[in-house]
Design an enzyme around this catalytic site. Structure first.
Site, PDB file in Angstrom:
ATOM      1  CG  HIS A 135      -2.151  -0.771   1.093  1.00  0.00           C
ATOM      2  ND1 HIS A 135      -3.355  -0.341   1.592  1.00  0.00           N
ATOM      3  CD2 HIS A 135      -2.409  -1.962   0.491  1.00  0.00           C
ATOM      4  CE1 HIS A 135      -4.294  -1.233   1.308  1.00  0.00           C
ATOM      5  NE2 HIS A 135      -3.739  -2.232   0.650  1.00  0.00           N
ATOM      6  CD  GLU A 138      -7.161  -2.240  -2.317  1.00  0.00           C
ATOM      7  OE1 GLU A 138      -6.076  -1.786  -1.905  1.00  0.00           O
ATOM      8  OE2 GLU A 138      -7.773  -3.153  -1.770  1.00  0.00           O
TER       9      GLU A 138
END
EC number: 1.1.98.2
Length: 337
Positions: A45, A114
């Site tokens: 991330h 994402e």
């Protein structure tokens, strides 16, 4: 315990990168190896699920560090997006290097991404169709760089001109494709060395939709189920204290948001706000929440019976060392009798 196709069952540990600083996270990875687990995985991330108390170490830096501190466990991303804020050629180079430094241990786990991790760096987050197309093209590009001396590649999204990855491992790095729907799962069966999905979405999804789609992809590529590692991240909140086991799931409430919210919300502050509106009972539905080792083993058996060969356990609590100790002492012997 073996899977339904007679393969030895692998057990892994998911390092909670969005919850802990990189040094502490590395210590947990070392402990996972010491406790006898087979693999350690980390997400990649750029931003965490939560702004407050969140973390987001780079997997590209963290994995080689952990490789140097361990000697046996497989080390993989679950998952990394090689298509938006990264150029896939850079990922090909990075994981070839990791494969040289940790022979036979590196795994490149990839997904379609994402918004949380892309929008913040100025990357436009495309619709699902384009993200999937980018992923397929990236895999072709990466495989060419790993198998050919000089690569000129002209794709819809990426281009190479006389490119070479000069340091490539003798044992190729496997590519695992993550998917939560049948389309990308079928592609994983066609093109992947492994498949990754996450638990807690109802057993029918796995037995009636995802794994059949994986088999379709395998058949299309002339392969059998024994030729692909079927990996599932199992969300497990196991603690001797039942109340603590339930409360531990709270930090990871964002995982219980809808798929649309998780893929489209780009701000960790907004993500946490939405997640904290959820009741603890809804949050806990994604998890096996238990203080009973036998109960845990029975719940896990369902995934083995469905056909998964590699179980990667993700624990939500702050005391990961406690989890690893209790899990290895009380649950692992039931999974490996």
């Amino acid at each position: 315990m073996v899977d339904t196709h007679g393969q030895p069952l692998k057990l892994g540990y998911k390092a909670s990168a969005e919850q802990f600083a990189p040094g502490k996270l590395a210590d947990f990875a070392v402990q996972a190896e010491e406790q006898g687990l087979d693999s350690v995985w980390i997400s990649d991330h750029f931003q965490p699920w939560r702004h407050v108390d969140g973390h987001a170490p780079s997997a590209l830096v963290w994995l080689p560090w952990v490789a140097a501190k361990t000697s046996r466990v497989q080390l993989g991303t679950s998952v990394l997006t090689p298509t938006l804020r990264y150029n896939p050629a850079v990922i090909a180079q990075a994981f070839a290097t990791l494969g040289c430094l940790a022979p036979g241990r590196a795994i490149l786990g990839i997904g379609t991404g994402e918004a949380l991790n892309e929008t913040a760096v100025g990357v436009t987050f495309p619709e699902t169709r384009e993200r999937f197309a980018r992923l397929r093209e990236a895999v072709r590009l990466i495989k060419q760089l790993w198998s050919e001396e000089r690569v000129t590649f002209e794709g819809e999204y990426y281009n190479l001109h006389d490119a070479t990855v000069y340091d490539r491992p003798e044992q190729p790095v496997p590519i695992y494709v993550a998917a939560g729907g049948p389309g990308v799962t079928k592609y994983a069966g066609r093109a992947g060395d492994g498949y990754i999905c996450t638990s807690g979405k109802g057993m029918d999804l796995y037995s009636e939709t995802l794994l059949p789609a994986l088999r379709e992809g395998l058949e299309a590529s002339g392969r059998t189920e024994g030729q692909i590692d079927r990996t599932i991240e199992i969300k497990l909140s196991f603690d001797e204290d039942p109340a603590q086991a339930l409360e531990n799931t709270r930090f990871w409430a964002p995982l219980s948001l809808t798929a649309e919210q998780k893929s489209s919300v780009h701000d960790p502050i907004e993500m946490a706000r939405l997640a904290d509106e959820l009741p603890i009972e809804q949050v806990a539905k994604r998890w096996i929440v238990s203080s009973d080792p036998t109960e845990v083993a029975a719940a896990v058996q369902g995934y083995v019976d469905a056909g998964f060969t590699h179980l990667v356990f993700h624990a939500p609590g702050q005391d990961q060392s406690r989890f690893l100790t209790q899990f290895s002492a009380d649950v692992v012997p039931l999974l490996r009798p």
